[in-house]
Design a protein around this motif. Sequence first.
Motif, short mmCIF file in Angstrom:
data_model
loop_
_atom_site.label_atom_id
_atom_site.label_comp_id
_atom_site.label_asym_id
_atom_site.label_seq_id
_atom_site.Cartn_x
_atom_site.Cartn_y
_atom_site.Cartn_z
N SER A 180 0.83 -1.21 0.00
CA SER A 180 0.00 0.00 0.00
C SER A 180 0.86 1.25 0.00
N ILE A 181 0.30 2.33 -0.53
CA ILE A 181 0.97 3.63 -0.47
C ILE A 181 -0.09 4.72 -0.61
N ASN A 182 0.14 5.83 0.08
CA ASN A 182 -0.66 7.03 -0.15
C ASN A 182 0.31 8.19 -0.10
N THR A 183 0.73 8.67 -1.29
CA THR A 183 1.77 9.70 -1.32
C THR A 183 1.25 11.05 -0.80
N ASN A 184 -0.08 11.19 -0.70
CA ASN A 184 -0.69 12.46 -0.25
C ASN A 184 -0.30 13.63 -1.13
N GLU A 185 1.02 13.90 -1.18
CA GLU A 185 1.48 15.00 -2.03
C GLU A 185 2.08 14.45 -3.32
N PHE A 186 2.20 15.32 -4.30
CA PHE A 186 2.85 14.93 -5.55
C PHE A 186 4.33 14.65 -5.29
N THR A 187 4.82 13.55 -5.87
CA THR A 187 6.21 13.12 -5.70
C THR A 187 6.86 13.09 -7.08
N GLN A 188 8.07 13.58 -7.16
CA GLN A 188 8.74 13.69 -8.45
C GLN A 188 8.92 12.33 -9.13
N LEU A 189 8.72 12.33 -10.43
CA LEU A 189 8.88 11.11 -11.23
C LEU A 189 10.26 11.14 -11.89
N THR A 190 10.96 9.99 -11.82
CA THR A 190 12.24 9.89 -12.53
C THR A 190 12.19 8.66 -13.43
N ALA A 191 12.61 8.85 -14.68
CA ALA A 191 12.59 7.74 -15.63
C ALA A 191 13.90 6.97 -15.52
N ILE A 192 13.81 5.65 -15.43
CA ILE A 192 15.02 4.82 -15.34
C ILE A 192 15.47 4.52 -16.78
N PRO A 193 16.75 4.81 -17.11
CA PRO A 193 17.23 4.55 -18.47
C PRO A 193 17.12 3.07 -18.85
N ASN A 194 17.09 2.81 -20.13
CA ASN A 194 16.96 1.45 -20.67
C ASN A 194 15.72 0.78 -20.10
N VAL A 195 15.93 -0.43 -19.50
CA VAL A 195 14.76 -1.12 -18.96
C VAL A 195 14.92 -1.44 -17.47
N GLY A 196 15.90 -0.77 -16.82
CA GLY A 196 16.02 -0.91 -15.36
C GLY A 196 16.40 -2.30 -14.90
N CYS A 197 17.22 -3.00 -15.71
CA CYS A 197 17.61 -4.36 -15.33
C CYS A 197 19.01 -4.41 -14.72
N SER A 198 19.74 -3.30 -14.72
CA SER A 198 21.10 -3.33 -14.17
C SER A 198 21.29 -2.17 -13.18
N ASP A 199 22.24 -2.34 -12.29
CA ASP A 199 22.58 -1.26 -11.34
C ASP A 199 22.89 0.02 -12.11
N ASP A 200 23.57 -0.16 -13.24
CA ASP A 200 23.98 0.97 -14.06
C ASP A 200 22.78 1.85 -14.44
N ASP A 201 21.69 1.19 -14.86
CA ASP A 201 20.48 1.93 -15.25
C ASP A 201 20.00 2.81 -14.09
#
Length: 312
Positions: A180-201
Amino acid sequence: MISIEPGHIEKDFKIYKNIKYIRFILPIFGLIIVLGAIILGLSIITLVKVNNKVDRIIDKHHESTSNAKARQQSLNSILSESVRIEDAMSHLNELQRIAKVSNGTRAINTSGFNATLDYITNYLTANTNYKVTKSFFFLRDFALANNPVLISSVNGITKNYTYSTQISVADFYHAVYSTSINTNEFTQLTAIPNVGCSDDDWQKANPSPAGRVALVKRGTCPFREKIALATKYNVKAVLLYNDGTSPDRVSPIEITLAQENSMPTLFLSFTVGQALLNSTQNTRSNTRMKLLIEAKNIPDYPVGNICADTPS
Ligand SMILES: *[C@@H]1O[C@H](CO)[C@@H](O)[C@H](O)[C@H]1NC(C)=O
Ligand SMILES: *[C@@H]1O[C@H](CO)[C@@H](O)[C@H](O)[C@H]1NC(C)=O
Ligand SMILES: *[C@@H]1O[C@H](CO)[C@@H](O)[C@H](O)[C@H]1NC(C)=O
Ligand SMILES: *[C@@H]1O[C@H](CO)[C@@H](O)[C@H](O)[C@H]1NC(C)=O
Ligand SMILES: *[C@@H]1O[C@H](CO)[C@@H](O)[C@H](O)[C@H]1NC(C)=O
């Protein structure tokens, strides 16, 4: 933009097909375990009887015949003759009696299931020299208390996305075992490069995903691996999205995460995911998300196993 290994598409599609039927899997799983237990019980009972007879026959035949073929034939006939329909029926009648006094079911997580385990355990203990042990392990159940809510704010304009169990019209869908989560306030979105399968991403993501909502594209590795990395990098919540590589990879899909998952997770359509990705590429758009996920607090339920070991 991002290339996907063809093998993965196939794998993901399979996962999707499985997941479509997830609500049938629990009862079926229950039935399989119950049937498995019955078959195990009956097999052991039969085998014990057969073993005794076979031992006797083998002793008897040991001196007199060295003809392997003849012996095999006699073993086969002993095996088939020793399976007696009355024996099988008496166990089946007992199982039916247990179901009758247990609200007509012996499914997992019911008293009928436990009574079935007791019957098999007691029978094996009383009638065989097997070392019989019964043990329970616990499984996590999942259900939503309410429909989840997902709202974005881009350039100060908010948009409320559509959740629907009719997945073809949904902008997003829940992930099984999301927390469960209720962020209440808007939280910044960050896009993970590639497909997020490696630490590097995750390390290259800008801004850093810690404490933020991460947007992660489908592909290459199992969803659970992406979520494990999200957890490692202290992400607040994960928005996975479909990759649009074919017409059946546009809508959101229902995915199942690990039972021990602790990450709030939603799955977005390709269209929504791509639009949000686009927004994050312009930092002035200040792309932020609000999430509300309410998973029911259901206690883990016990599943029992019986082991029958030979004494030696
Ligand atoms: C049968 O179901 C009723 C109501 O659903 C419940 O109160 C009762 O405990 C159940 N009995 C058994 C043996 O499970
Ligand atoms: C297991 O049984 C408990 C008690 O009856 C119930 O609250 C729970 O929902 C059941 N869980 C499953 C997965 O059937
Ligand atoms: C079945 O037995 C297990 C282990 O003793 C127990 O935790 C569970 O509550 C029992 N289930 C029912 C429905 O009686
Ligand atoms: C967003 O839509 C959901 C229904 O999908 C609704 O319950 C919720 O109140 C809406 N939130 C806002 C801020 O409009
Ligand atoms: C991507 O964002 C730019 C502004 O940053 C906008 O002009 C464009 O229409 C967007 N494209 C899509 C597909 O959303």
